[in-house]
Write a protein that holds these residues in place. Structure first.
Motif, short mmCIF file in Angstrom:
data_model
loop_
_atom_site.label_atom_id
_atom_site.label_comp_id
_atom_site.label_asym_id
_atom_site.label_seq_id
_atom_site.Cartn_x
_atom_site.Cartn_y
_atom_site.Cartn_z
N GLU A 188 15.29 5.78 -31.13
CA GLU A 188 14.05 5.03 -31.36
C GLU A 188 14.12 3.65 -30.74
O GLU A 188 15.18 3.04 -30.67
N GLY A 189 12.96 3.18 -30.32
CA GLY A 189 12.84 1.80 -29.86
C GLY A 189 12.10 0.98 -30.90
O GLY A 189 11.87 1.43 -32.02
N VAL A 190 11.75 -0.21 -30.52
CA VAL A 190 11.00 -1.10 -31.40
C VAL A 190 9.62 -0.49 -31.66
O VAL A 190 8.97 0.02 -30.74
N TYR A 191 9.19 -0.51 -32.90
CA TYR A 191 7.88 0.03 -33.27
C TYR A 191 6.78 -0.94 -32.84
O TYR A 191 7.00 -2.16 -32.80
N PRO A 192 5.58 -0.43 -32.53
CA PRO A 192 4.47 -1.30 -32.14
C PRO A 192 3.84 -1.98 -33.36
O PRO A 192 2.73 -1.67 -33.79
N LEU A 193 4.61 -2.91 -33.94
CA LEU A 193 4.19 -3.71 -35.08
C LEU A 193 4.46 -5.17 -34.76
O LEU A 193 5.42 -5.47 -34.04
#
Length: 139
Positions: free
Chosen positions: A25-30
């Protein structure tokens, strides 16, 4: 229910909040510091997730560990359901990771709704957006 984002990188979560997918996983779009409306919650594997509209505009189950600690009543009209993962063990948990879900009726009562959200089905997205709009208007 409104939740304040304090993190967006799953690798920074405590071990018990990380899913098996964290290495991929990468950084979430938050946006850290932004308040989101949660219209559902689920426990999958061993972690709690909130269903929010992320910064890309779509529905997303995001780790609850990304949000500030809070106490709140269960929103009016929410349902609760236990899922197959409550009985799953070992390898079975890979196939049936869902343990429990809370949220708007379609999320809990329609087994196909979550998959339809992930597939960006227009009807499922309309239901999701209606519940987001109702939650925003109520708070």
């Amino acid at each position: 229910m409104r939740v304040n984002c304090v993190a967006n990188d799953p690798k920074a979560l405590a071990d018990h909040q990380q899913s098996r997918a964290v290495p991929f996983e990468g950084v979430y779009p938050l946006t850290v510091g932004k308040v989101y409306v949660a219209v559902g919650m689920t426990i999958a594997e061993r972690a709690l997730y909130f269903l929010v509209r992320d910064d890309s505009g779509g529905p997303s189950f995001v780790p609850a560990g990304f949000f500030e600690l809070f106490t709140a009543p269960i929103p009016e009209g929410w349902r609760f359901g236990l899922e197959l993962g409550i009985r799953a063990t070992g390898r079975e948990l890979w196939a049936e990771p869902g343990v429990a879900t809370w949220g708007y009726p379609e999320l809990v009562e329609d087994p196909a709704h979550v998959q339809s959200l992930f597939e960006f089905d227009p009807d499922a997205l309309d239901v999701f957006e209606a519940h987001i709009a109702a939650a925003e208007a109520a708070s």
